[in-house]
Design an enzyme around this catalytic site. Structure first.
Site, PDB file in Angstrom:
ATOM      1  N   ARG A  21       0.824  -1.214   0.000  1.00 12.38           N
ATOM      2  CA  ARG A  21       0.000   0.000   0.000  1.00 12.38           C
ATOM      3  C   ARG A  21       0.857   1.263   0.000  1.00 12.38           C
ATOM      4  NH1 ARG A  21      -5.681  -1.028   0.927  1.00 12.38           N
ATOM      5  NH2 ARG A  21      -5.741  -3.268   0.592  1.00 12.38           N
ATOM      6  N   SER A  22       2.179   1.093   0.034  1.00 13.84           N
ATOM      7  CA  SER A  22       3.045   2.272   0.094  1.00 13.84           C
ATOM      8  C   SER A  22       2.913   3.182  -1.125  1.00 13.84           C
ATOM      9  CB  SER A  22       4.502   1.847   0.295  1.00 13.84           C
ATOM     10  OG  SER A  22       4.653   1.324   1.597  1.00 13.84           O
ATOM     11  N   THR A  67      10.692  -3.870   1.572  1.00 11.89           N
ATOM     12  CA  THR A  67       9.748  -4.700   2.307  1.00 11.89           C
ATOM     13  C   THR A  67      10.073  -6.176   2.119  1.00 11.89           C
ATOM     14  OG1 THR A  67       7.408  -5.039   2.823  1.00 11.89           O
ATOM     15  CG2 THR A  67       7.947  -4.683   0.498  1.00 11.89           C
ATOM     16  N   LYS A  71      14.220  -7.068   3.990  1.00  9.70           N
ATOM     17  CA  LYS A  71      14.641  -6.107   5.027  1.00  9.70           C
ATOM     18  C   LYS A  71      15.974  -6.467   5.687  1.00  9.70           C
ATOM     19  CE  LYS A  71      10.051  -4.415   6.369  1.00  9.70           C
ATOM     20  NZ  LYS A  71       9.195  -4.118   7.526  1.00  9.70           N
ATOM     21  N   ASP A 108      10.011   1.329  11.345  1.00  9.49           N
ATOM     22  CA  ASP A 108       8.842   0.571  11.816  1.00  9.49           C
ATOM     23  C   ASP A 108       8.511   0.893  13.281  1.00  9.49           C
ATOM     24  OD1 ASP A 108       8.239  -0.717   9.431  1.00  9.49           O
ATOM     25  OD2 ASP A 108       9.571  -2.402   9.843  1.00  9.49           O
ATOM     26  N   GLY A 135       4.385 -12.403  19.864  1.00 10.81           N
ATOM     27  CA  GLY A 135       5.189 -12.621  18.667  1.00 10.81           C
ATOM     28  C   GLY A 135       6.635 -12.230  18.920  1.00 10.81           C
ATOM     29  N   TYR A 232      -3.325  -5.113   9.692  1.00  4.48           N
ATOM     30  CA  TYR A 232      -4.293  -4.114   9.218  1.00  4.48           C
ATOM     31  C   TYR A 232      -5.197  -4.646   8.109  1.00  4.48           C
ATOM     32  CZ  TYR A 232      -0.756  -3.321   5.610  1.00  4.48           C
ATOM     33  OH  TYR A 232       0.149  -3.492   4.595  1.00  4.48           O
TER      34      TYR A 232
END
Ligand code: ATR
Length: 290
Positions: A21-22, A67, A71, A108, A135, A232
């Site tokens: 979505r960037s 991404t 990374k 982040d 996590g 999300y």
């Protein structure tokens, strides 16, 4: 918006990259601030990452986001990484310096904290009580480092694989604060670990579209504890629905994505852009009600 010959160019490198979505995020800001610039998706296979990064200055590209799955490899490929990226072990933002070298950072944790601050407003004082992080993967590393730096008095880390939680807890306890503040909690004890917590964060993939829901009884969680799911898609995960139903302030993960993009945009295009409800709605698109 028409792109001019002198446009500043940035983008996002991923494999695949189509889900990102960037481009929507940065495209909105470019339009909003009337900047002659472009932000493009770049599908780069893992074997080609180093060569592509080396080519950025040769093409006059201002910088990129990085991404999945690049990374960690990006950290090794840049010329310099800031302290946060080194600590997290991953780079998500690269800026081409004026001398053509590559500077890596990781935004982040910044995005996570800014989202908390913006969304939980008066409800959140990180120093008030323990944080429980579910996590111990890449996202958890950024979240735990940010919480430790922001002054959380205790960070409980529960992960399905106990060893990963133990390693993360050992690594992230800041030495200068004396007592280790991070401790691993067995996955089977995650409900009990809610006791007295000021913040609960899910960084696992549980609750994401196509994944099983996160199962956790919230009975021990104080009613004023902020619950944040960094998932999300969907915006309203079963965890957030359960938290909201019992009255806890609940925050979805979209804001973290929006805020993590700010430092890169500022470095490449020269403006620290605003995160607004209109931006949120634009990027959320088909994720459900924003
Ligand atoms: P990311 O970079 O998004 O954090 P990751 O490094 O693959 O992705 O981490 C995924 C996290 O979700 C891990 O904490 C993982 O737990 P393990 O370390 O035990 O694998 C967690 N996770 C994924 N599927 C899970 C499941 N079915 N039950 C519990 N935890 C799960």
């Amino acid at each position: 918006m028409t792109i001019g010959g002198g446009a500043t160019v940035a983008g996002i490198i991923g494999w695949p990259v189509g889900h990102s979505r960037s481009p929507r995020l940065h495209g909105y800001w470019l339009e909003r601030y009337g900047i002659d610039g472009a932000y493009v998706p770049l599908a780069v296979a893992p074997d080609n990452l180093a060569a592509v990064l080396r080519a950025l200055p040769l093409m006059g590209i201002a910088g990129v986001n990085v991404t999945v799955p690049h990374k960690q490899a990006a950290l090794a490929a840049v010329d310099r990484a800031d302290a946060t990226a080194a600590r997290i072990g991953a780079v998500n933002t690269i800026t081409v310096a004026t001398d053509g070298t590559l500077e890596g950072s990781n935004t982040d944790g910044f995005g996570f904290l800014e989202n908390l601050r913006a969304g939980a407003a008066g409800n959140l004082d990180l120093a008030r009580g323990p944080a429980l992080v579910l996590g111990a993967g890449g996202a958890a590393r950024a979240v735990v480092a940010a919480l430790a730096d922001a002054g959380a008095p205790e960070i409980r880390i529960a992960n399905r694989g106990a060893e990963r939680a133990e390693r993360l807890a050992a690594e992230m306890s800041p030495a200068e604060r004396g007592e280790p503040i991070c401790r691993a909690v067995p996955w089977s004890e995650r409900a009990a670990a809610c006791d007295g917590a000021a913040l609960l964060v899910n960084t696992t993939s549980l609750g994401m579209q196509g994944q099983p829901p996160l199962e956790i009884a919230l009975d021990a969680l104080p009613l004023d504890a902020v619950v944040n799911d960094i998932v999300y898609a969907p915006l309203e995960t079963p965890l957030l629905a359960a938290a909201r139903a019992r009255g806890n302030p609940a925050l979805d993960g979209l804001g973290m994505l929006l805020h993590q993009g700010r430092p890169g945009f500022e470095a490449w295009f020269g403006i620290d852009p605003e995160v607004t409800p209109a931006l949120r709605a634009h990027v959320a698109g088909d994720l459900g009600a924003a």
